[in-house]
Scaffold this motif. Structure first.
Motif, PDB file in Angstrom:
ATOM      1  N   ILE A 157       3.539  73.598  40.129  1.00  0.00           N
ATOM      2  CA  ILE A 157       4.949  73.796  40.457  1.00  0.00           C
ATOM      3  C   ILE A 157       5.620  74.658  39.398  1.00  0.00           C
ATOM      4  N   THR A 158       6.786  75.187  39.758  1.00  0.00           N
ATOM      5  CA  THR A 158       7.621  75.901  38.807  1.00  0.00           C
ATOM      6  C   THR A 158       8.860  75.052  38.567  1.00  0.00           C
ATOM      7  N   ALA A 159       9.660  75.417  37.587  1.00  0.00           N
ATOM      8  CA  ALA A 159      10.851  74.635  37.251  1.00  0.00           C
ATOM      9  C   ALA A 159      11.827  74.552  38.415  1.00  0.00           C
ATOM     10  N   GLY A 160      11.816  75.531  39.309  1.00  0.00           N
ATOM     11  CA  GLY A 160      12.778  75.537  40.403  1.00  0.00           C
ATOM     12  C   GLY A 160      12.275  74.939  41.694  1.00  0.00           C
ATOM     13  N   GLU A 161      11.040  74.459  41.710  1.00  0.00           N
ATOM     14  CA  GLU A 161      10.547  73.856  42.944  1.00  0.00           C
ATOM     15  C   GLU A 161       9.558  72.766  42.613  1.00  0.00           C
ATOM     16  N   SER A 162       9.370  71.907  43.564  1.00  0.00           N
ATOM     17  CA  SER A 162       8.298  70.927  43.482  1.00  0.00           C
ATOM     18  C   SER A 162       7.524  71.042  44.780  1.00  0.00           C
ATOM     19  N   ARG A 163       6.364  70.463  44.841  1.00  0.00           N
ATOM     20  CA  ARG A 163       5.589  70.532  46.091  1.00  0.00           C
ATOM     21  C   ARG A 163       6.391  69.971  47.258  1.00  0.00           C
ATOM     22  N   ALA A 164       7.133  68.922  47.004  1.00  0.00           N
ATOM     23  CA  ALA A 164       7.937  68.323  48.081  1.00  0.00           C
ATOM     24  C   ALA A 164       9.018  69.271  48.548  1.00  0.00           C
ATOM     25  N   SER A 165       9.645  70.022  47.612  1.00  0.00           N
ATOM     26  CA  SER A 165      10.696  70.942  48.033  1.00  0.00           C
ATOM     27  C   SER A 165      10.150  72.231  48.581  1.00  0.00           C
ATOM     28  N   ALA A 166       8.948  72.630  48.136  1.00  0.00           N
ATOM     29  CA  ALA A 166       8.373  73.869  48.618  1.00  0.00           C
ATOM     30  C   ALA A 166       8.049  73.794  50.110  1.00  0.00           C
ATOM     31  N   GLY A 167       7.746  72.600  50.598  1.00  0.00           N
ATOM     32  CA  GLY A 167       7.433  72.444  52.004  1.00  0.00           C
ATOM     33  C   GLY A 167       8.636  72.188  52.872  1.00  0.00           C
ATOM     34  N   SER A 168       9.816  72.035  52.271  1.00  0.00           N
ATOM     35  CA  SER A 168      11.027  71.707  53.033  1.00  0.00           C
ATOM     36  C   SER A 168      11.626  72.924  53.661  1.00  0.00           C
ATOM     37  N   LYS A 173       9.111  61.482  43.274  1.00  0.00           N
ATOM     38  CA  LYS A 173       8.771  62.841  43.718  1.00  0.00           C
ATOM     39  C   LYS A 173       9.895  63.410  44.592  1.00  0.00           C
ATOM     40  N   ASN A 174      10.448  62.577  45.481  1.00  0.00           N
ATOM     41  CA  ASN A 174      11.546  63.038  46.335  1.00  0.00           C
ATOM     42  C   ASN A 174      12.816  63.307  45.537  1.00  0.00           C
ATOM     43  N   GLN A 175      13.099  62.461  44.536  1.00  0.00           N
ATOM     44  CA  GLN A 175      14.258  62.712  43.673  1.00  0.00           C
ATOM     45  C   GLN A 175      14.103  64.043  42.952  1.00  0.00           C
ATOM     46  N   LEU A 176      12.901  64.311  42.463  1.00  0.00           N
ATOM     47  CA  LEU A 176      12.639  65.579  41.782  1.00  0.00           C
ATOM     48  C   LEU A 176      12.849  66.747  42.738  1.00  0.00           C
ATOM     49  N   ALA A 177      12.344  66.606  43.961  1.00  0.00           N
ATOM     50  CA  ALA A 177      12.488  67.671  44.955  1.00  0.00           C
ATOM     51  C   ALA A 177      13.956  67.929  45.287  1.00  0.00           C
ATOM     52  N   GLU A 178      14.729  66.860  45.459  1.00  0.00           N
ATOM     53  CA  GLU A 178      16.148  67.019  45.805  1.00  0.00           C
ATOM     54  C   GLU A 178      16.936  67.696  44.691  1.00  0.00           C
TER      55      GLU A 178
END
Length: 113
Positions: free
Chosen positions: A102-113, A37-42
């Motif tokens: 999620i959308t292609a440009g974000e993941s839940r992990a990245s949306a909260g960053s 999940k973190n790799q996807l977010a990064e």
């Protein structure tokens, strides 16, 4: 006393491949292992930043995101990428992302960053 970790209550995404009688399941994004999940977010961060700036993500950024997505699919549904073509995988991905919120440009992990 040993702490008992509860099972996730997130519903998996179900889909059916042509010619198969039983539906397949993909784990909800928020029930995936944290490392994936973190790799996807990064890898999603630069794509989201490009979209926010009104530009296209680079080929390298899209490829990095795609590599992580393939890892994620192989974890969640081993062998799936050997059974479908690129168009089918893209359709499954889009529906799974919608299911996971999620959308292609974000993941839940990245949306909260």
């Amino acid at each position: 006393m040993v702490f008992q970790v509860p099972a996730t209550s997130l519903e998996p995404f179900e889909f059916q491949l042509p010619g198969e009688a039983e539906p397949r399941k993909l784990t909800h994004l928020n029930a995936m292992p944290l490392g994936l999940k973190n790799q996807l977010a990064e890898t999603a961060k630069p794509i989201a930043a490009a979209q926010k700036a009104g530009r296209q993500a680079t080929k390298r950024q899209n490829e990095a995101y795609g590599v992580v997505l393939l890892k994620l699919f192989e974890f969640a549904a081993p062998g799936l990428t050997q059974l479908v073509d690129e168009t089918q995988l893209a359709m499954i991905l889009a529906a799974w992302q919608e299911h996971s919120g999620i959308t292609a440009g974000e993941s839940r992990a990245s949306a909260g960053s």
